[in-house]
Scaffold this active site. Structure first.
Site, mmCIF file in Angstrom:
data_model
loop_
_atom_site.group_PDB
_atom_site.id
_atom_site.type_symbol
_atom_site.label_atom_id
_atom_site.label_comp_id
_atom_site.label_asym_id
_atom_site.label_seq_id
_atom_site.Cartn_x
_atom_site.Cartn_y
_atom_site.Cartn_z
ATOM 1 C CE LYS A 36 0.936 4.987 8.175
ATOM 2 N NZ LYS A 36 0.980 4.179 7.227
ATOM 3 C CG ASP B 131 5.717 3.746 1.004
ATOM 4 O OD1 ASP B 131 5.774 4.413 1.854
ATOM 5 O OD2 ASP B 131 4.632 3.727 0.466
ATOM 6 C CE1 TYR C 249 -3.556 2.662 0.685
ATOM 7 C CE2 TYR C 249 -2.380 3.157 2.537
ATOM 8 C CZ TYR C 249 -3.336 3.420 1.561
ATOM 9 O OH TYR C 249 -4.184 4.663 1.683
HETATM 10 C C1 LIG Z 1 0.399 4.911 5.852
HETATM 11 C C2 LIG Z 1 1.024 4.447 4.657
HETATM 12 C C3 LIG Z 1 0.902 5.468 3.405
HETATM 13 C C4 LIG Z 1 0.003 6.400 3.340
HETATM 14 O O1 LIG Z 1 0.215 7.279 4.411
HETATM 15 P P1 LIG Z 1 -0.995 8.382 4.594
HETATM 16 O O2 LIG Z 1 -0.235 9.377 5.652
HETATM 17 O O3 LIG Z 1 -2.058 7.510 5.229
HETATM 18 O O4 LIG Z 1 -1.202 9.104 3.185
HETATM 19 C C5 LIG Z 1 1.802 5.088 2.357
HETATM 20 N N1 LIG Z 1 2.585 4.026 2.495
HETATM 21 C C6 LIG Z 1 2.671 3.248 3.681
HETATM 22 C C7 LIG Z 1 3.691 1.937 3.585
HETATM 23 C C8 LIG Z 1 1.808 3.266 4.425
HETATM 24 O O5 LIG Z 1 1.800 2.491 5.381
#
Ligand SMILES: *Cc1c(COP(=O)(O)O)cnc(C)c1O
Length: 430
Positions: A267, A239, A144
């Site tokens: 995060k 990511d 994701y």
């Molecule tokens: C949470 C998450 C996102 C998206 O971040 P948001 O602040 O919710 O837009 C992207 N990549 C990874 C791996 C994530 O866990």
């Protein structure tokens, strides 16, 4: 457990907010209950609108590595407020946080702050395309990367939980430029990347998957990915929105010793306020406006409160011994958890690295999206409700991570172990 106040709030919320929630996974649909509304949280304890207290293993889905309301983070935010909450002009705090990020994350030489993980991944992909002049994005099934159009192809997190194949509203013309291939499969990876007709700009990957439940990559796979992308001039994007400042100060790339070209953060970097970031090699980052032609902007980017919270957070995690202590506690917990799982009559597989883990209700190793999908989500739903009733707050989906924070002590963790043992016993009896 009294849930009257949450029920009233949820009914009202459903009148004015789609599904009553501002992010779909919060709705708890897949675990067969309505969401509890949070009143407050402190340390690893979360308190709902009816006064029920829980030990929190969600940690706001990743950011709260210090637990809730860490005094140094709270103080930094309080101190920042009277000075003004947004200027739309540069501040010293941004420079200080950028310096700390560049110093902490091995592959980042320059960094741009945004306001969410989604913004970070979206911008990193635009940059990779601008830099290479190519079009195609390669991602991995079950990973994701936020909710931007290009990523909603075999995506993880709420997209799996709700069983949505992609999303209406995302034009075919956009997703035809995204190729999703299996995680941990070297053969398909090599075949795909070597296909010159594909015009691949970048590969984006969660260097530890956290959004189909936790899946640790095989090192040979990750190393091959680095070698191939370097050889073929494809931009490799890690990511690290979950893994950044989670698996080590420098994230998964530090832990594994494998460096990407670009890194996305989110995060933890905001200390619980909305922050994301993308950064990497100078040569690539210098393509970003105003130095270069790749446009990316944000009214609230580098917001002073968010920068203050992020700085306070990073200063704490940078202290010597922080990650060693978290690792020690998490591995103690995971070993006990795995032993409880092994002794139970229902099959479970525990995947863990550092302070992130998932207990899958399945009997075969979970190494990719397809094996994750073998997990018994119904059994997880029952487990989730059992745990909630025992005062343990887990993610309302089988396909998410549980996080241990610095605020969890042995007594909290032991309580979770006892609750797990009791829950698995009832599942076996069911
Ligand atoms: C949470 C998450 C996102 C998206 O971040 P948001 O602040 O919710 O837009 C992207 N990549 C990874 C791996 C994530 O866990």
């Amino acid at each position: 457990m009294k849930t009257q106040n949450s029920a009233v709030l949820f009914a009202k919320a459903c009148q004015v907010i789609p599904g009553g929630v501002n992010s779909p996974v919060r709705a708890c649909k897949s675990v067969g209950c309505d969401p509890l509304f949070v009143a407050k949280a402190q340390g690893c304890t979360i308190t709902d609108a009816d006064g029920n207290e829980f030990i929190d293993f969600v940690g706001s889905w990743g950011p709260m590595i210090l637990g809730h309301g860490h005094p140094e983070v709270v103080k930094a935010i309080h101190e920042a407020v009277p000075g003004g909450t947004s200027f739309g002009a540069p501040t010293a705090l941004e420079v200080e946080l950028a310096e700390l990020v560049c110093d902490s994350v091995p592959s980042i030489e320059k960094v741009r702050f945004v306001s969410s993980g989604t913004e970070a991944t979206m911008s990193a992909v635009r940059l990779a395309r601008g830099y290479t002049g190519r079009k195609m994005i390669v991602k991995f099934d079950g990973c994701y990367h936020g909710h931007a159009d290009s990523f909603l192809v075999k995506a993880g997190s709420g997209v799996i939980t709700l069983g949505i194949p992609g999303s209406p509203g995302v034009p075919e013309d956009i997703v035809k430029n995204t190729l999703s291939i299996p995680y941990n499969n070297i053969e398909i990876l090599e075949k795909t990347l070597r296909d010159a007709s594909l015009d691949i700009a970048c590969v984006i990957i969660e260097p530890v998957a956290g959004n189909m439940g936790v899946i640790v990559p095989e090192m040979a796979f990750l190393r091959k990915l680095r070698e191939l992308t370097a050889e073929l001039g494809i931009v490799l994007i890690f990511d690290e929105v979950i893994t950044g400042f989670r698996l080590a100060l420098g994230g998964a790339q530090e832990r594994f010793g494998i460096l990407p070209d670009l890194t996305c953060l989110g995060k933890i970097i905001g200390g619980g306020l909305p922050v994301g970031a993308y950064g990497g090699k100078k040569e690539i980052m210098d393509m970003v406006a105003p130095d270069g032609p790749v446009y990316q902007a944000g009214t609230l980017s580098g917001n002073p409160l968010a920068m203050a919270a992020g700085l306070a957070m990073l200063k704490v995690v940078r202290r010597p011994g922080f990650y060693a202590e978290l690792e020690e506690k998490s591995s103690w917990f995971a070993e006990k958890l795995a032993a409880i799982g092994a002794a139970a009559l229902v099959p479970t597989v525990l995947n863990r690295i550092g302070s992130m883990m998932t207990c899958f209700f399945t009997d075969a190793p979970v190494t990719d999206f397809n094996s994750a999908m073998q997990a018994n989500a119904q059994r997880y739903a029952q487990h989730f409700r059992n745990m909630l009733a025992s005062g343990i707050w887990l993610a309302p989906s089988q396909f998410e991570a549980a996080f241990v924070s610095a605020a969890h002590d042995r007594a909290h963790l032991q309580k979770a172990l006892d609750a797990t043992e009791a829950s698995l016993a009832t599942l076996a009896a069911a």
